[in-house]
Each structure stands twice: as C-alpha cells, then as structure tokens.
Enzyme design. Structure first.
Site, PDB file in Angstrom:
ATOM      1  N   ASP A 191      15.947  70.475  59.408  1.00  0.00           N
ATOM      2  CA  ASP A 191      14.684  69.753  59.327  1.00  0.00           C
ATOM      3  C   ASP A 191      15.126  68.309  59.135  1.00  0.00           C
ATOM      4  O   ASP A 191      15.608  67.941  58.055  1.00  0.00           O
ATOM      5  CB  ASP A 191      13.868  70.219  58.116  1.00  0.00           C
ATOM      6  CG  ASP A 191      12.534  69.500  58.048  1.00  0.00           C
ATOM      7  OD1 ASP A 191      12.514  68.274  58.255  1.00  0.00           O
ATOM      8  OD2 ASP A 191      11.514  70.154  57.791  1.00  0.00           O
ATOM      9  N   HIS A 192      15.011  67.500  60.168  1.00  0.00           N
ATOM     10  CA  HIS A 192      15.687  66.195  60.091  1.00  0.00           C
ATOM     11  C   HIS A 192      15.096  65.289  59.011  1.00  0.00           C
ATOM     12  O   HIS A 192      15.748  64.350  58.574  1.00  0.00           O
ATOM     13  CB  HIS A 192      15.746  65.514  61.463  1.00  0.00           C
ATOM     14  CG  HIS A 192      14.469  64.858  61.890  1.00  0.00           C
ATOM     15  ND1 HIS A 192      13.407  65.560  62.383  1.00  0.00           N
ATOM     16  CD2 HIS A 192      14.081  63.565  61.885  1.00  0.00           C
ATOM     17  CE1 HIS A 192      12.429  64.725  62.676  1.00  0.00           C
ATOM     18  NE2 HIS A 192      12.805  63.493  62.378  1.00  0.00           N
ATOM     19  N   HIS A 224       8.311  69.340  58.219  1.00  0.00           N
ATOM     20  CA  HIS A 224       8.582  68.066  57.539  1.00  0.00           C
ATOM     21  C   HIS A 224       7.631  67.784  56.365  1.00  0.00           C
ATOM     22  O   HIS A 224       8.058  67.408  55.277  1.00  0.00           O
ATOM     23  CB  HIS A 224       8.485  66.899  58.521  1.00  0.00           C
ATOM     24  CG  HIS A 224       9.208  67.108  59.810  1.00  0.00           C
ATOM     25  ND1 HIS A 224      10.445  67.700  59.870  1.00  0.00           N
ATOM     26  CD2 HIS A 224       8.882  66.810  61.093  1.00  0.00           C
ATOM     27  CE1 HIS A 224      10.839  67.745  61.147  1.00  0.00           C
ATOM     28  NE2 HIS A 224       9.903  67.215  61.896  1.00  0.00           N
TER      29      HIS A 224
HETATM   30  C1  BG6 Z   1       9.792  65.875  65.281  1.00  0.00           C
HETATM   31  C2  BG6 Z   1       8.543  66.193  66.042  1.00  0.00           C
HETATM   32  O1  BG6 Z   1      10.205  66.990  64.538  1.00  0.00           O
HETATM   33  O2  BG6 Z   1       9.546  64.789  64.393  1.00  0.00           O
HETATM   34  C3  BG6 Z   1       8.061  64.969  66.809  1.00  0.00           C
HETATM   35  O3  BG6 Z   1       8.792  67.256  66.957  1.00  0.00           O
HETATM   36  C4  BG6 Z   1       7.907  63.796  65.883  1.00  0.00           C
HETATM   37  O4  BG6 Z   1       6.829  65.240  67.463  1.00  0.00           O
HETATM   38  C5  BG6 Z   1       9.161  63.593  65.055  1.00  0.00           C
HETATM   39  O5  BG6 Z   1       7.657  62.659  66.678  1.00  0.00           O
HETATM   40  C6  BG6 Z   1       8.944  62.528  63.990  1.00  0.00           C
HETATM   41  O6  BG6 Z   1      10.164  62.214  63.416  1.00  0.00           O
HETATM   42  P1  BG6 Z   1      10.441  60.780  62.835  1.00  0.00           P
HETATM   43  O7  BG6 Z   1      11.806  60.876  62.255  1.00  0.00           O
HETATM   44  O8  BG6 Z   1      10.339  59.812  63.974  1.00  0.00           O
HETATM   45  O9  BG6 Z   1       9.364  60.527  61.822  1.00  0.00           O
END
Ligand code: BG6
Length: 499
Positions: A180-181, A243
C-alpha cells in the site's frame, strides 16, 4: 533495533515493461543503489510478454531513471545488473528458463538464494504466478523467497479470500508483502512518531479532548487512461479500502508495545475490529458518493465521457464518509474521510480537531468565535505538521489571534526524502513488513467496504453531482453539518495561510 543492512538478493520482476515499473520501481532501485543500500549484491530479472533482450531492457531502465532523477553518474554500472526474459505467466517452460537464469545469477552475484518476486502486473495473474513459482522450483533455494504484490488484492472479501488461499499454498504470510504505497510515505510513517514520541499528544489523543478527525486525499487528475480498471473499482475500492483506511487505523490504534512489525499490526487489526460496521440501512447515513461531470466551458470532460467509461456509469469518483470506533478511546469521535478525483487541488492532509476549551474568556476583534486547536499533518505535497493555537494579539486589549507552529520538511529534505516505493522495496529486501498490509487488515477492510459497495451497486446515484475542478458533492458538507462540524478548507491549512 531493526536491521538496516540489505542482504544480497535477486529481484524477479513480473510486469517489467509496464508503467509502474517504469515510473516507480526502476528509479527507486536506482536511488537505493546510489545510496549504497544494494551494495552487498543485487541483480534484477525483468519478465513480460514482449520479446525484448537484455540490451533493450537495460536501455528502457536507463531511460526511466534518467527521466526521474538528476543524478546519473552510476547509471551504466547500475543497468549492468538487469537481465530480461520474455515470459508467459501460465507456461511452465517459461518458469524453467527463469529458474536457470536465476540460479546462474545467484552464483555470479553471490546472492545466497535470496529472492524477491515482485508482481507489478494485472491482479488476475497473481495466483497463477504464485502457483508456478513454487511448482516450478523457483522458491526452492537456501535463502528467503518473498512475494511482493501490488494492489488491488481482490475486489471484495470473497475474491480476496480466494486469492489469499491460493498464494498461501506457495508462500507463508510472513513472506507476503502487500504493497500500500501510502504506507511508504514519509508523513504517513510519521503519524506513529508524532503520536508516540511526544508527551504532548498521546494524553490528549482520545474522546475527552478530540472532537473529530478529518482525512482528505484529493487529486486534480481525472481517471486518465485507466477508465477500464476504474469502472470496476471506483474511489471506494481504489482509495478507501486501502490508503484511507490505513491512515485511519494508524491514527486510531493503541500504542504498540514495541515497533516490531507484528506488534504494530496487532494494534492496527484491533483498530479495524473496533470500527462500527455499517448495514445496508445505515450506509447512506455514513457514506456519500460523487461523480464528476464536465466543468463549466467543458474544458474538462465529465467522468462519463472519459475513455472506456460507460456513458451511464454508476461508478463513484468521490467518496466521503464517517467512521466511528466503538471502543473506550474513541466512542463518540467521528473520523471523517474524503477522497476524490478532479478536485481543485492535489493534497493529502489529516486534521485533528481538539474540543473547545470549557469556558472562553477571550474574544476576537471581529466577534468571531475562538478557533479550536488543530493539529494538521501535511502528507503531500507539503510534508510537515502544523499546530493551530490561539495567542494574544499585540496591543492593549485582550484580543486573541490564531497562530501556527509549523514544521515543514524543507525543499532539500523533500528532494532527499525517499520515494514511497524506495522505502517499501528497501523494507521488503530487509524483511521488515511493518509498512505492508497483513491479510488480517486486508480482510477486515474489505468486510467494512463490501457493505457500502453492495448498497451502492444496488442504487443508481444521481450522477454526475459535482463539476470537474470543484470540491465535490454538497452531500459531503451535509455529512459534517449534521454533526455540527465542517470540513476545514484545505487552503486555509497551508503552512502560511493565516499570515
Ligand atoms: C493509487 C490509485 O493507489 O493511488 C490511484 O490507484 C490514485 O487512482 C493514487 O491516483 C494516489 O496516490 P498518490 O500517491 O498520488 O496520492
């Protein structure tokens, strides 16, 4: 203490020609390499369907690194560690070739049989690949064999369970690293530190002193070319199930007894378990959805006009919700979340709003009410924290003025801040699973979200209900107004907004 050294390892990347690998994984590996974290030995085998060879692959990796980082001094040496094999994920012969090359590289680079299998590709192949890795002997080495998996992990609880059962036949839970980045983001990791390393906050971190918590993650982009995927997901499954709920759990969990991954996970799981479950009847009292339409002048398309999107689509591009915890610490404190595409700004922030003081002795010159204290955690694009306080305004009268104590990671820090992916890859190599989602968290978050998505599937929404580049549907404001609150405007929360 956690191990900081990275052991030697071979990374086998499935989806090596894809977008994620190009945008995130190669630049992250390069940064790790430059910082000396891969010094003890590393090699990468990229696989995908395309009939590339090492040369083409290395050029591809080089180009992706050159685009994303200004420091290229070690690029040639770096790409010499990359190898490519065309691959068919369902064909044992492909795995046999992979095994031969993997064993060779294991010798060449003295990698001790350590392997990281990184699945950066469409989720329908996760199960098949995991099966083959074991059946075709790729996990059969002296060293570790870890599986790194991108989201989505299933599309609801039953599909996630099925996938989990399948991959668990080849990998133990302790060797599965579900990405989960958001958990790799510097300021998301900082939530625990702010809470548990400061005498100031933890005593106040409960329903006696906090009135509500607001978590916003807004994006300016629309669905771009991902319409096909997004139609099956929507904001609820794309952002909330993973997230947003992960951030909620980090804010709500009890202090762990140590920073060991299993201790933190235990507390997060307990937090998930104490979220008040929704029922089909209560979904619309707690959650609202939105979908963007074209903006004025139609310079931006509506969601229904985007590529690969149904012209009558019922998919939400915006979600706002209220989550209640039925436990001693949080009873009565709403956690509000909202996330949407095509918002006016790209911003992720957490606002902890403290309760009003019991009796106000002061007033402000314009008769405005005293501002509540806020703790704002800026996740992105700025990184930092701001504490909103009230102080005396200079002069003879006892007027108050809101002041802010801010700590912002400076530009230089931000440039040096490791990318989320860089940290997560490093963690997976070191065997630290703290910032990955355990199966227990995945399953609890799906059970929570499934009720909402089922209710929404069964009711057609009056979409579109917000114009692109605006702040989302009116119902999201009403959700807080009913409780006597409002969303803190994001621009007011910027580090210098009061001055
Ligand atoms: C991803 C989603 O997990 O997270 C995307 O699939 C989204 O739709 C993205 O744009 C948002 O990540 P960040 O790091 O740009 O807030």
């Amino acid at each position: 203490m956690k191990q900081f050294e990275t052991p030697p390892a071979l990374t086998i990347l499935f989806g090596a020609t894809g977008d994620l690998a190009k945008r995130k994984l190669y630049p992250s590996l390069y940064r790790l390499y430059r910082k000396g974290h891969l010094a003890s030995g590393f090699a990468v085998i990229g696989t995908a369907r395309r009939p590339w060879d090492n040369q083409i692959f290395r050029e591809h990796v080089k180009e992706s690194v050159m685009k994303s980082t200004p420091l290229h001094d070690q690029i040639e040496e770096f790409i010499s560690h990359f190898y490519y094999l065309p691959h068919d994920v369902s064909d044992s012969e492909s795995y046999a070739e992979l095994r031969i090359l993997a064993n060779e590289l294991d010798q060449t680079y003295s990698l001790g049989g350590n392997r990281l299998f990184y699945l950066a590709m469409a989720p329908e192949f996760f199960g098949t690949i995991a099966d083959h890795l074991k059946a075709d002997g790729l996990t059969d080495t002296e060293g570790f064999g870890r599986l790194v998996i991108e989201k989505p992990f299933g599309h609801d609880l039953p599909s996630a369970q099925e996938l989990n059962t399948q991959i668990r036949q080849s990998f133990d839970e302790k060797d599965i690293y579900r990405i989960d980045h958001y958990l790799g983001k510097e300021m998301v990791q900082n939530i625990e530190t702010i809470r548990f390393a400061n005498a100031l906050f933890e005593p106040l971190w409960n329903n006696r002193y906090i009135s509500n918590i607001q978590i916003t993650s807004s994006e300016t982009l629309g669905v771009e070319e991902r319409g096909g995927y997004y139609e099956t997901s929507g904001a609820l499954k794309d952002m909330v199930q993973n997230h947003m709920l992960q951030m909620v759990a980090l804010l709500a969990m009890e202090p762990p007894i140590s920073l060991q991954d299993e201790e933190i996970r235990l507390e997060k799981v307990r937090a998930f378990r104490s979220m008040r479950p929704l029922t089909p009847e209560t979904v619309n009292d707690y959650f609202v959805r939105g979908q963007y339409g074209p903006n004025e002048g139609e310079l931006l398309l509506g969601y229904r006009q985007e590529l690969n999107v149904d012209a009558e689509s019922n998919t939400e591009t915006y979600v706002a919700g209220k989550i209640m915890f039925d436990n001693f610490r949080w009873a009565g404190v709403p956690f509000y979340i909202r996330t949407g595409k095509r918002m006016p700004m790209k911003s992720t922030k957490i606002v902890v709003q403290f309760k009003d003081i019991p009796m106000n002795l002061y007033y402000r010159p314009d008769d405005q009410e005293l501002e509540p204290n806020l703790l704002v955690i800026h996740i992105q694009p700025e990184e930092g924290i701001t504490l909103h306080l009230n102080a005396k305004r200079a002069g003879h009268q006892l007027h108050t003025t809101p002041v802010k104590l801010s700590y912002a990671n400076s530009g230089i820090d931000i440039m040096n801040t490791p990318e989320a992916y860089e940290k997560l890859i490093h963690d997976a190599m070191r065997g630290d699973s703290t910032n990955f989602t355990h199966w227990d968290e995945v399953s609890l978050s799906w059970s929570f979200v499934d009720v909402i998505s089922k209710a929404w599937r069964e009711q057609k929404a009056p979409f579109p209900n917000y114009a692109a580049n605006t702040k989302g549907p009116q119902a999201a404001d009403a959700l807080l107004e009913r409780d006597g609150f409002f969303w803190w405007p994001l621009n007011m929360l910027d580090v210098d907004a009061y001055n």
